[in-house]
Design an enzyme around this catalytic site. Structure first.
Site: not given
Length: 320
Positions: A160, A186
């Site tokens: 990501s 994350y």
């Protein structure tokens, strides 16, 4: 191919997964897509099977992919089957590995969780995002190493753009001492994913196994299920009335899956390893940090960090 030669392809951000494989025959190729029952994983599995591959959708509840299995149950070269896999449960990973027989030609590490609001630990003591997004995939790839070698396989790690802002924290990877932050956790887990690809490229190159990572872009999927209304508004994914919306820069799931499919099966990626891709192009290495908006952060492709994280994960698996 040297690091100085950045790979470009004829594809773009709006290319669909199926378009990546136009004219490509994957008959006889066996592939695994983790988290392949929904979102971009589903479209990745669909495109690979549509080109003739035998695809295993590995997910916590195989029933969720039953309709995709049925879609490819009729005549045709491609097929889809479901298999149980919980990446946060290393016993589940071991069971999946034990059940797999024969060569494997591509492993797409697609499954993941994002921005859990509270710190949660697995039975192995790992923060849940890091365990699911990184350690489970590390254990899976390591367990399937001989199968991957037999298939001269490609490993594809879905990362990501969130990795840009967070280098991996080797001093406190499980947030044991610092306050837990959902987005920091994350981002670090997604940096770990890129480092997994770099580590495989470094450790298994002699086995004929290649590995690359990617940023799929912004897509509306179940991955956002833990995001609150304020965060969704900040992302432009919810209006002031509380309705979900899709900004123009969002991709469809089929477009979001394209780079995964490119790395898993396109002939253009033969022999390419240890790289990071975005919008079907190899990304530029950038400094990273809170102001970074694109590319791949230097901290995520650092060979020393990749080796250090590899050793850390091996120790974690050995000590459980």
């Amino acid at each position: 191919m040297t690091r100085s030669a950045r790979l470009s392809t004829p594809f773009h951000a709006r290319t669909s997964a199926a378009e990546i494989l136009t004219g490509v025959d994957l008959a006889g190729r066996r592939m695994i897509v983790t988290g392949g029952a929904s979102g971009i994983g589903r479209e990745t599995a669909r495109a690979l099977a549509g080109a003739g591959a035998e695809v295993t959708v590995a997910t916590r509840d195989p029933a969720h992919g039953a309709d995709l299995v049925a879609e490819f149950a009729g005549p045709g070269p491609g097929s889809v089957r479901g298999a149980a896999l919980d990446l946060a449960d290393l016993a589940s990973v071991d069971a999946f590995v034990a059940d797999w027989q024969g060569p494997l030609h591509a492993l797409v590490a697609n499954a993941g969780i994002m921005a859990l609001p509270e710190r949660r630990l697995t039975d192995a003591g790992w923060e849940l995002q890091l365990a699911t997004n990184y350690l489970g995939h590390f254990a899976l790839a390591r367990g399937l190493h001989d199968n991957l070698r037999a298939g001269s396989a490609r490993v594809v790690v879905v990362s990501s753009g969130a990795h840009l802002r967070e280098a991996f924290d080797f001093d406190d990877p499980q947030f044991a001492r610092q306050p837990y932050d959902p987005w920091a956790a994350y981002g670090r887990s997604k940096t770990a994913g890129v480092l997994l690809a770099v580590g495989i490229a470094r450790h298994w190159a002699g086995d004929g196994i290649t590995a690359n990572a990617l940023n799929p872009g912004y897509i509306t999927t179940n991955l956002q299920r833990h995001m609150d209304a304020a965060t969704l508004r900040a992302f432009g994914a919810m209006d002031e009335a509380g309705n979900r919306v899709e900004p123009p820069y969002y991709k469809t799931p089929a477009q979001g899956a394209a780079t995964s499919v490119l790395l898993a099966a396109s002939p253009l990626l033969d022999g390419v390893t240890g790289r990071y891709f975005d919008d079907n192009q190899e990304a530029e290495v950038v400094a990273g940090g809170p102001e970074a908006t694109g590319g791949v952060a230097a901290h995520a492709v650092d060979p020393a960090a990749a080796d250090r994280l590899w050793a850390y994960a091996e120790q974690a698996l050995a000590s459980r």
